[in-house]
Design a protein around this motif. Structure first.
Motif, PDB file in Angstrom:
ATOM      1  N   ASP A   1      -1.273   4.346  -1.197  1.00 45.34           N
ATOM      2  CA  ASP A   1      -0.073   4.131  -2.014  1.00 45.34           C
ATOM      3  C   ASP A   1       0.939   3.249  -1.283  1.00 45.34           C
ATOM      4  O   ASP A   1       1.506   2.325  -1.865  1.00 45.34           O
ATOM      5  N   LEU A   2       1.175   3.555  -0.007  1.00 46.80           N
ATOM      6  CA  LEU A   2       2.156   2.800   0.778  1.00 46.80           C
ATOM      7  C   LEU A   2       1.710   1.352   0.970  1.00 46.80           C
ATOM      8  O   LEU A   2       2.535   0.437   0.927  1.00 46.80           O
TER       9      LEU A   2
ATOM     10  N   HIS B   1       5.134  11.181   1.278  1.00 44.46           N
ATOM     11  CA  HIS B   1       5.064   9.759   1.588  1.00 44.46           C
ATOM     12  C   HIS B   1       6.020   9.412   2.735  1.00 44.46           C
ATOM     13  O   HIS B   1       5.660   8.663   3.644  1.00 44.46           O
TER      14      HIS B   1
ATOM     15  N   ARG C   1      12.241   2.819  -3.058  1.00 48.91           N
ATOM     16  CA  ARG C   1      11.766   2.642  -4.436  1.00 48.91           C
ATOM     17  C   ARG C   1      12.743   3.074  -5.516  1.00 48.91           C
ATOM     18  O   ARG C   1      12.810   2.467  -6.566  1.00 48.91           O
TER      19      ARG C   1
ATOM     20  N   SER D   1      11.713  -3.463   3.582  1.00 51.37           N
ATOM     21  CA  SER D   1      11.437  -3.132   2.183  1.00 51.37           C
ATOM     22  C   SER D   1      12.479  -2.156   1.659  1.00 51.37           C
ATOM     23  O   SER D   1      12.841  -1.196   2.341  1.00 51.37           O
TER      24      SER D   1
ATOM     25  N   GLU E   1      -0.330  -0.307  -1.118  1.00 47.11           N
ATOM     26  CA  GLU E   1      -0.234  -0.936  -2.434  1.00 47.11           C
ATOM     27  C   GLU E   1       1.209  -1.314  -2.768  1.00 47.11           C
ATOM     28  O   GLU E   1       1.471  -2.342  -3.375  1.00 47.11           O
ATOM     29  N   GLY E   2       2.155  -0.497  -2.338  1.00 50.17           N
ATOM     30  CA  GLY E   2       3.570  -0.759  -2.585  1.00 50.17           C
ATOM     31  C   GLY E   2       4.187  -1.770  -1.636  1.00 50.17           C
ATOM     32  O   GLY E   2       5.357  -2.129  -1.777  1.00 50.17           O
TER      33      GLY E   2
ATOM     34  N   TYR F   1       4.707  -1.313   1.630  1.00 50.97           N
ATOM     35  CA  TYR F   1       5.482  -0.654   2.676  1.00 50.97           C
ATOM     36  C   TYR F   1       4.712  -0.544   3.987  1.00 50.97           C
ATOM     37  O   TYR F   1       5.283  -0.259   5.028  1.00 50.97           O
TER      38      TYR F   1
END
Length: 114
Positions: A52-53, A17, A79, A76, A55-56, A58
């Protein structure tokens, strides 16, 4: 075609990631194919990581014609609680510094070659 990179046994310091995020931060219009080659991942894995990034929170993207233009959310927080209060911008600053040193070394090696 999705060509699988050579396997890597054991653990690494950076996650896939973080590698994908760094690749996008250096070129906001980079293609998934180019990210995959740079990070030594499959295109499918890169697409999952981008999802994923996003959705988070980022990363975000906007379609421009047939291409994506990515926007990284630099403020941001990372995590993991142990990384607090570090931000994405601080992580990327370290990774970009590493990449620029690596690029300079590669350029120097190319000049030395006969």
């Amino acid at each position: 075609m999705d060509r699988a990179p050579e396997p890597h046994a054991g653990w690494t310091f950076l996650t896939n990631h973080s590698r994908v995020l760094a690749a996008i931060a250096q070129n906001h219009t980079t293609r998934v194919r180019d990210i995959a080659a740079r990070c030594r991942l499959t295109e499918r894995a890169v697409l999952k990581i981008i999802a994923d990034l996003e959705e988070g929170g980022y990363l975000a993207h906007v379609r421009q014609g047939r291409s994506n233009v990515y926007r990284v959310a630099p403020d941001s927080p990372l995590r993991h609680p142990a990384d607090a209060p570090a931000t994405v911008a601080e992580l990327l600053a370290i990774l970009v510094h590493h990449e620029s040193g690596r690029s300079a070394a590669a350029t120097g090696e190319a000049r030395k070659a006969p």
